[in-house]
Enzyme design. Sequence first.
Site, PDB file in Angstrom:
ATOM      1  N   THR A  13       0.823  -1.216   0.000  1.00 43.63           N
ATOM      2  CA  THR A  13       0.000   0.000   0.000  1.00 43.63           C
ATOM      3  C   THR A  13       0.855   1.263   0.000  1.00 43.63           C
ATOM      4  OG1 THR A  13      -1.549  -1.259   1.335  1.00 43.63           O
ATOM      5  CG2 THR A  13      -1.917   1.108   1.207  1.00 43.63           C
ATOM      6  N   VAL A  14       1.766   1.374   0.972  1.00 43.35           N
ATOM      7  CA  VAL A  14       2.562   2.597   1.100  1.00 43.35           C
ATOM      8  C   VAL A  14       3.584   2.698  -0.033  1.00 43.35           C
ATOM      9  CG1 VAL A  14       4.124   3.912   2.583  1.00 43.35           C
ATOM     10  CG2 VAL A  14       2.210   2.653   3.587  1.00 43.35           C
ATOM     11  N   LYS A 105       7.231   1.770  12.754  1.00 42.90           N
ATOM     12  CA  LYS A 105       7.208   2.242  14.145  1.00 42.90           C
ATOM     13  C   LYS A 105       7.575   1.137  15.124  1.00 42.90           C
ATOM     14  CE  LYS A 105       3.763   2.434  12.079  1.00 42.90           C
ATOM     15  NZ  LYS A 105       2.620   2.709  11.235  1.00 42.90           N
ATOM     16  N   VAL A 132       4.858   7.759  12.499  1.00 42.70           N
ATOM     17  CA  VAL A 132       3.903   8.286  13.470  1.00 42.70           C
ATOM     18  C   VAL A 132       2.893   9.190  12.770  1.00 42.70           C
ATOM     19  CG1 VAL A 132       3.598   9.619  15.596  1.00 42.70           C
ATOM     20  CG2 VAL A 132       5.661   8.234  15.280  1.00 42.70           C
ATOM     21  N   GLY A 134       1.019   9.018  10.157  1.00 45.92           N
ATOM     22  CA  GLY A 134       0.924   9.054   8.689  1.00 45.92           C
ATOM     23  C   GLY A 134       1.429  10.339   8.070  1.00 45.92           C
ATOM     24  N   LYS A 205       4.089   4.264  18.688  1.00 48.74           N
ATOM     25  CA  LYS A 205       4.197   5.648  18.205  1.00 48.74           C
ATOM     26  C   LYS A 205       4.485   6.616  19.340  1.00 48.74           C
ATOM     27  CE  LYS A 205       1.086   4.594  14.356  1.00 48.74           C
ATOM     28  NZ  LYS A 205      -0.350   4.490  14.008  1.00 48.74           N
TER      29      LYS A 205
END
Lengths: 444, 444
Positions: A13-14, A105, A132, A134, A205
Site C-alpha cells: 500500500t505505502v 514504528k 507516526v 501518517g 508511536k
Amino acid sequence: MKPIQVGLLGIGTVGSGTFNVLQRNQEEIRRRAGRGIEIAMVADLDTTRAKQVVGDAVKVVGDAREVIANPEIDVVVELIGGYGIAKALVLEAIAAGKHVVTANKALLAVHGTEIFKAAADKGVIVAYEAAVAGGIPIIKALREGLTANSIQWVAGIINGTTNFILSEMRDKGLDFDVVLKEAQRLGYAEADPTFDIEGVDAAHKVTLMSAIAFGIPVQFDKAYVEGITKLAGADIKYAEQLGYRIKLLGITKRTDKGVELRVHPSLIPAKRLIANVEGAMNAVVVNGDAVGTTLYYGKGAGSEPTASAVIADLVDIARLHGADPAYSVPALAFQSHTLAAAGHELPVLAMADVVTSYYLRIRVADEAGVLAKITTLLANAGISIDAVIQREADEVGGEGSTQTDLIILTHDTREGDMDKALAEIQALSTVLTPITRIRKEELN
Amino acid sequence: MKPIQVGLLGIGTVGSGTFNVLQRNQEEIRRRAGRGIEIAMVADLDTTRAKQVVGDAVKVVGDAREVIANPEIDVVVELIGGYGIAKALVLEAIAAGKHVVTANKALLAVHGTEIFKAAADKGVIVAYEAAVAGGIPIIKALREGLTANSIQWVAGIINGTTNFILSEMRDKGLDFDVVLKEAQRLGYAEADPTFDIEGVDAAHKVTLMSAIAFGIPVQFDKAYVEGITKLAGADIKYAEQLGYRIKLLGITKRTDKGVELRVHPSLIPAKRLIANVEGAMNAVVVNGDAVGTTLYYGKGAGSEPTASAVIADLVDIARLHGADPAYSVPALAFQSHTLAAAGHELPVLAMADVVTSYYLRIRVADEAGVLAKITTLLANAGISIDAVIQREADEVGGEGSTQTDLIILTHDTREGDMDKALAEIQALSTVLTPITRIRKEELN
C-alpha cells in the site's frame, strides 16, 4: 545534479503510494528538492505485482539484498514492517552506507537505540516521519519546529482504527464487538486487529514521540498499554452526559519524578479540539513551555498520506547534501551522546506512580448507604471526588431493577492509591460487577 | 564548537521572549542544536529598558548597525517591524554575510522577492517561521513537511485579534464596535487596530503561505483584502442557525486559471475543526493532493510563542552547519530560479474571477413578490440557490415592522457574476439597505 536514487523494499500500500506520488508530482518535488528523486529499484517477494505497479522503467528484484548491494542506490526505503527481516535489512543498508527511510514504528520503538547508533556511527540518516501519524508532519514539528521548548507533554489520537471504532460506538450507540466487525468489513480494521485495538500500535508511536520530546532513549518495554476492547457503550454515553468524549490516547508527560508513557482510553473535555477528531483521523497535541498548546491533525494512515511523509523524508535527505552529519537533525531530536544520561535523570515512571484523574462506573445494589460506603473508602485513600451521578435504577436495569450505576469523577490521584481503593470497593458485597475505571485528561 | 552568536535588533515583546526562553532552556536547546545559541549583542533605541531585560552579560547598543558590523555575530534577528528601517537593516545584514531571522511578515510579503534574492546571492539564510501564525510551525510544515504534495489550498485563521473579536461577538451577542473596545482594553487589539481588523496583517501572512505553497513569488499587491469591520451581530446569529461560523480567513487556492489570494470573513461549517478555533488562537488548514487535509493549531502571537518560532529558526541555522546553501531549504520552498516562470503560469486571479459560494442578507420591505423578484434576478445571472430563509418581519424589526431579512445561501458562483446580480438587486426599490454579502467556504 544527478537525481537521488531510491531503492524500495516492499511495494504494498505505502510503497505503491510512494511510487505514484513521486511520478505524479515529480516536477514540483524537483523544484523543491533541487534535484530529482527517482525510484531506481524495487524489491518485493511478489515480483509480478511489483512490476504491475512500477512498469518496465524500474528494476524489480525478489531479493532485498540486491537493492542494498547496488552502489547506485543512495537511499533505501524500508516498507516491509515488523521486527524480523526488516531489522536485518535496515542494519545492512546502514552498514552499506545508505540513508534509510522507514515507516516501521514497531522496529524503531523496540530496536531504535541500536539502529540509530549504527546510523550515527556510519554518518547516515534514518528518517521516519511516516512511522507516526501518517501524513501529519509531527516528527518534524517535535524535532525541528518546537526546538525552543521544554516540552511538557504530548497526547495523541495516533491509531485510526480505534478512533474509527470509538466514533462509531458514540454516533450509533453500538457496542465494541459490533463496530469492530463493521470496521473490518470496511477495511478500517485488519483481519487480526490485535495491535490496534489493544493499543500496541499507539504505544509504538508514543514511545517514539516520548524520546524525541524529552531527549531520552526509546523505551517501549516501559510503556503502559491498555486498549479499547473493554469499553462499553454505556461509558461513552455517560461520558457524553458529563461533557466528555472517550478517545484512545497515547500520552507522554514530563514530571518532577520522571516521564509518563502510557496508552489507554481517556475522557477528554468535549470542547477540546482533539475531542472532535472523528473517524480514522489522527491528531497530536503538544504542550511546550514557550509555545503553549499546539495541535497537528490529518490522516494517520493510507497509501498516499503515508507516502507524503516518506517522500518528505527523501526531500529532506536531498536538501542535506553536503551537510555535516554531526550537526544535522539528530535521529531522536537530541544529540545522541546525551540520551543515556537524560534517560537516567528522567526515568519512565511505573503506572502506579502516574498521577491523573478518573472516571469510575460502579454497578451497585440499589440500597441505602451504598454511596456513603464507597465515598468513605475513597476519602480514606485520600482520593477527592469531583462529581457523582447516581442513576435511577429503572433507567439502568429496566423497570423493577434492583441495580444501578454510580458514576464518579475524581480529582488527581496517584494510580497506585486508586488501585488500592478500587480493590477495597470491589470487595464490597453491594458492588455487583467489575468496576470500570477510565482515566481522565484535561489537556489544557 | 563555539556557540552561535546572535545579534537582536529590537528587544520588545518578542525580543525579550526570545532572550528569556534561550536563557531558560539553554541546556535543552544545546542538546538539540549540537552547539549553544547565545545572544551576544542587542540593539534597541531604548537602551535602558534593553539593559533591564538582558542584564550585564550582553552588550547593548543604540545603533543596530553596530550589531551588523560586528564580525563575531553569525545571525541577526530583526524584530523591529515595518517596511522602513527594518528593510534597510535586513539588506545590510545580508550584505555583511549574516544569516537573518525575522518575524516581519509585512516586510517579506511586500519586499520578499528583493530580500530573498539578496540572501541567495550571498549564500545566507533568511528564516521567518515567526512571521506566520506565531509559534505554530506552519512555515516548516509547508516548506518541508508537505514537500511530496501538489498543494491544493491553504486556509487559515491567522490573526488572533480578529478571531478574538469574532468569538466574543458570537459568545456574547455583541456588535463589532463594543467588542473592539473590550479587546483593546484587554490588550488583544492595538490602539490603532487597522492592520488587524481590516485584514492587512492576515493578507501579509497568506501572501507568504501562497508563495511557499505554490512556488510563486510573493505578490501582496495582488491580494484581495477585506476586514471584519462591517460584520453585524445579526450575520453571526443567522450563520449559526444555518450551521456555520464566521471567521476571518486568509485563503489561497490553486485553480486551473491561476491562484486565488484573498482575505475576508467567511462562513465555515460549524462541524469543521477550524470553525471551533476560539479566542486569540490561530489555525491553518492545508490540503495537499497526497496527504489530504491537515490542520495546525496554536498561539499565533505573544512573547514566548513567537519566540518559540524565532529560536526554532536559530536551531535550524545551527544544524545546517556545513550544508551546501544551493541545496538546503529554499527561502520560498521552491528553488528560486523557478519562481518567476511559475508566477506566469499561475497568475494571481482578480477577485472577479474567484469562484465561491455566498451568504447574502438582504433587508427588504415585507411585501408580496419581493422574494420572487430577487430570486429571478439571481437565476438570470446563472446563480443557483442553495437555501433561503425569510424571517418574520416582527422578529427582525419588532412588532408591526414592515421590514424583514432575506437570507440566501448560493452555490458556487463567479464573483464577477455575483457583483452584477447584487447591483441589480440593490437597485430594487424594495431593497432597503446595503446588501450584506459574506463568502462561504466548505474547507473539506
